[in-house]
Design an enzyme around this catalytic site. Structure first.
Site, mmCIF file in Angstrom:
data_model
loop_
_atom_site.group_PDB
_atom_site.id
_atom_site.type_symbol
_atom_site.label_atom_id
_atom_site.label_comp_id
_atom_site.label_asym_id
_atom_site.label_seq_id
_atom_site.Cartn_x
_atom_site.Cartn_y
_atom_site.Cartn_z
ATOM 1 N N VAL A 153 50.554 9.718 -14.520
ATOM 2 C CA VAL A 153 50.792 8.346 -14.518
ATOM 3 C C VAL A 153 52.142 7.943 -15.287
ATOM 4 O O VAL A 153 52.627 6.869 -15.424
ATOM 5 C CB VAL A 153 49.682 7.698 -15.551
ATOM 6 C CG1 VAL A 153 48.309 7.694 -14.985
ATOM 7 C CG2 VAL A 153 49.500 8.448 -17.132
ATOM 8 N N SER A 167 42.987 4.177 -29.451
ATOM 9 C CA SER A 167 42.011 4.859 -30.423
ATOM 10 C C SER A 167 42.161 4.405 -31.873
ATOM 11 O O SER A 167 42.862 3.664 -32.331
ATOM 12 C CB SER A 167 42.815 6.239 -30.558
ATOM 13 O OG SER A 167 42.389 7.094 -31.485
ATOM 14 N N TYR A 173 50.545 11.174 -31.675
ATOM 15 C CA TYR A 173 49.217 10.596 -31.245
ATOM 16 C C TYR A 173 48.979 9.195 -31.766
ATOM 17 O O TYR A 173 48.649 8.129 -31.161
ATOM 18 C CB TYR A 173 48.222 11.585 -31.360
ATOM 19 C CG TYR A 173 46.692 11.072 -30.739
ATOM 20 C CD1 TYR A 173 46.955 11.232 -29.392
ATOM 21 C CD2 TYR A 173 45.885 10.412 -31.241
ATOM 22 C CE1 TYR A 173 45.266 10.724 -28.682
ATOM 23 C CE2 TYR A 173 44.500 10.150 -30.718
ATOM 24 C CZ TYR A 173 44.539 10.176 -29.444
ATOM 25 O OH TYR A 173 43.375 9.634 -28.560
ATOM 26 N N VAL A 199 34.640 11.355 -29.802
ATOM 27 C CA VAL A 199 33.782 11.709 -28.915
ATOM 28 C C VAL A 199 34.100 12.888 -28.427
ATOM 29 O O VAL A 199 35.026 13.246 -28.491
ATOM 30 C CB VAL A 199 33.977 10.736 -27.502
ATOM 31 C CG1 VAL A 199 33.151 11.017 -26.475
ATOM 32 C CG2 VAL A 199 33.900 9.271 -27.774
HETATM 33 N N1 LIG Z 1 37.757 11.554 -27.165
HETATM 34 C C1 LIG Z 1 38.131 11.096 -28.307
HETATM 35 O O1 LIG Z 1 37.668 11.481 -29.555
HETATM 36 C C2 LIG Z 1 38.712 10.027 -28.438
HETATM 37 C C3 LIG Z 1 38.959 9.171 -29.216
HETATM 38 C C4 LIG Z 1 39.937 8.115 -29.130
HETATM 39 C C5 LIG Z 1 40.794 7.849 -27.942
HETATM 40 N N2 LIG Z 1 40.654 8.735 -26.959
HETATM 41 C C6 LIG Z 1 41.160 8.364 -25.759
HETATM 42 O O2 LIG Z 1 40.361 8.074 -24.632
HETATM 43 C C7 LIG Z 1 41.113 8.616 -23.369
HETATM 44 C C8 LIG Z 1 40.226 9.669 -22.595
HETATM 45 O O3 LIG Z 1 40.125 11.019 -23.575
HETATM 46 P P1 LIG Z 1 39.002 11.942 -23.156
HETATM 47 O O4 LIG Z 1 38.638 12.385 -24.564
HETATM 48 O O5 LIG Z 1 38.046 11.249 -22.200
HETATM 49 O O6 LIG Z 1 40.055 13.416 -22.952
HETATM 50 P P2 LIG Z 1 40.012 14.277 -21.595
HETATM 51 O O7 LIG Z 1 41.025 15.273 -21.787
HETATM 52 O O8 LIG Z 1 38.510 14.734 -21.459
HETATM 53 O O9 LIG Z 1 40.403 13.270 -20.491
HETATM 54 C C9 LIG Z 1 41.821 12.907 -20.249
HETATM 55 C C10 LIG Z 1 42.041 13.050 -18.799
HETATM 56 O O10 LIG Z 1 43.328 12.628 -18.740
HETATM 57 C C11 LIG Z 1 43.899 13.339 -17.744
HETATM 58 N N3 LIG Z 1 45.431 13.005 -17.867
HETATM 59 C C12 LIG Z 1 46.318 13.520 -18.959
HETATM 60 N N4 LIG Z 1 47.437 13.190 -18.990
HETATM 61 C C13 LIG Z 1 47.733 12.764 -17.672
HETATM 62 C C14 LIG Z 1 48.650 12.117 -16.840
HETATM 63 N N5 LIG Z 1 50.031 12.142 -17.411
HETATM 64 N N6 LIG Z 1 48.570 11.800 -15.658
HETATM 65 C C15 LIG Z 1 47.232 11.743 -15.084
HETATM 66 N N7 LIG Z 1 46.166 12.095 -15.653
HETATM 67 C C16 LIG Z 1 46.459 12.561 -17.025
HETATM 68 C C17 LIG Z 1 43.546 14.753 -18.033
HETATM 69 O O11 LIG Z 1 43.726 15.708 -16.872
HETATM 70 C C18 LIG Z 1 42.113 14.523 -18.219
HETATM 71 O O12 LIG Z 1 41.329 14.681 -16.996
HETATM 72 C C19 LIG Z 1 42.530 9.053 -23.841
HETATM 73 O O13 LIG Z 1 43.296 8.081 -23.759
HETATM 74 C C20 LIG Z 1 42.201 9.436 -25.307
HETATM 75 O O14 LIG Z 1 43.556 9.473 -26.135
HETATM 76 C C21 LIG Z 1 39.518 9.718 -26.781
#
Ligand SMILES: NC(=O)c1ccc[n+]([C@@H]2O[C@H](COP(=O)([O-])OP(=O)(O)OC[C@H]3O[C@@H](n4cnc5c(N)ncnc54)[C@H](O)[C@@H]3O)[C@@H](O)[C@H]2O)c1
Length: 249
Positions: A55, A133, A146, A179
């Site tokens: 992306v 987040s 972050y 999460v």
């Molecule tokens: N899990 C948590 O606790 C949490 C909390 C707050 C926010 N978030 C946000 O939620 C979103 C999803 O996170 P998640 O926990 O499901 O993480 P995850 O790592 O399980 O999934 C993230 C996905 O994004 C893909 N990705 C990363 N960089 C990319 C890029 N440049 N181009 C295309 N794909 C890319 C990865 O390959 C992965 O499949 C993120 O933006 C994260 O910052 C997560």
């Protein structure tokens, strides 16, 4: 049929969001830079358009726009979910580490929303949801890159909402609390997990499906008069001041 593109959908919150939309009758496109993991996710999403790409790369975004235009000819929802986490002290955060986080978390949603604006506007206006987040709502240790990237994404959400409203496009954010996904487990030490429990009135981590429900509500027509908002799906983290551990003991 309504159509949506979800980035970072190979696993975690993005995959749960895509599955929720698919079950609700939407046509989905999933984009991720992890090809093998994306292929496994595609098995759970019959007829999804699968796009391998980064992306944060303008050429990959342009290719995604071309693929969605060719296959669907429209776009009703865009979920800018792809994100990376890298926790470390300020003094150890090299410029390369800082840039790596900014590229995906901030450049990505800028490029994707800009690239898809015409398609989102074409049929009277679609909706965008940016995944921020709680680390963008309140500052904490180790999150210089972050947390800053997510706070900036929240402001980008407002900028996009204000300007793209003219085209009928709604833009909102969802700020998830913790999460237990691969992203979180890579940076949440036992101490961080305990600290989250101490800071959350609901005293637990959320699930991917609980975050997906908030995202899919904001994409849906039920949210047709909501734009420029950041919805924290966070177990009460943002609302909380001091005192929970004392209350529990
Ligand atoms: N899990 C948590 O606790 C949490 C909390 C707050 C926010 N978030 C946000 O939620 C979103 C999803 O996170 P998640 O926990 O499901 O993480 P995850 O790592 O399980 O999934 C993230 C996905 O994004 C893909 N990705 C990363 N960089 C990319 C890029 N440049 N181009 C295309 N794909 C890319 C990865 O390959 C992965 O499949 C993120 O933006 C994260 O910052 C997560």
């Amino acid at each position: 049929m309504k159509t949506a593109l979800i980035t970072g959908a190979a696993r975690g919150i993005g995959l749960a969001t895509a599955r929720g939309l698919h079950e609700a009758g939407w046509q989905v496109a999933v984009m991720d830079w992890d090809g093998p993991e994306l292929a496994k996710a595609a098995d759970l999403l019959p007829e999804a358009l699968v796009i391998e790409g980064d992306v944060s790369k303008p050429q990959d975004v342009a290719a995604a726009v071309a693929e969605v235009t060719e296959r669907f000819g429209r776009l009703d929802g865009l979920v800018n979910n792809a994100g990376v986490a890298d926790f470390g002290p300020i003094r150890d955060t090299t410029f390369e580490r800082w840039r790596r986080v900014m590229e995906t978390n901030l450049d990505g949603p800028f490029l994707m929303t800009q690239g898809f604006t015409d398609l989102l506007a074409a049929d009277g206006g679609g909706a965008v949801v940016n995944i921020t987040s709680i680390s963008g709502l309140r500052a904490s240790t180790l999150r210089v890159a972050y947390g800053t990237s997510k706070a900036a994404l929240a402001q980008l959400t407002l900028q996009q909402a204000v300007e793209l409203g003219e085209l009928g496009i709604r833009v909102n954010g969802v700020a998830p609390g913790p999460v237990a996904t691969k992203l979180a487990m890579a940076v949440h030490s036992p101490e961080i997990i305990a600290a989250y429990h101490d800071a959350l009135p609901l005293n637990r981590y959320g699930s991917e499906d609980e975050i997906a429900a908030a995202i899919n509500f904001l994409l849906s027509d039920k949210a047709s008069f909501i734009t420029g908002q950041i919805l924290a799906a966070d177990g009460g983290f943002e609302a909380t001041g001091i005192g929970l551990p004392a209350l529990r003991s």
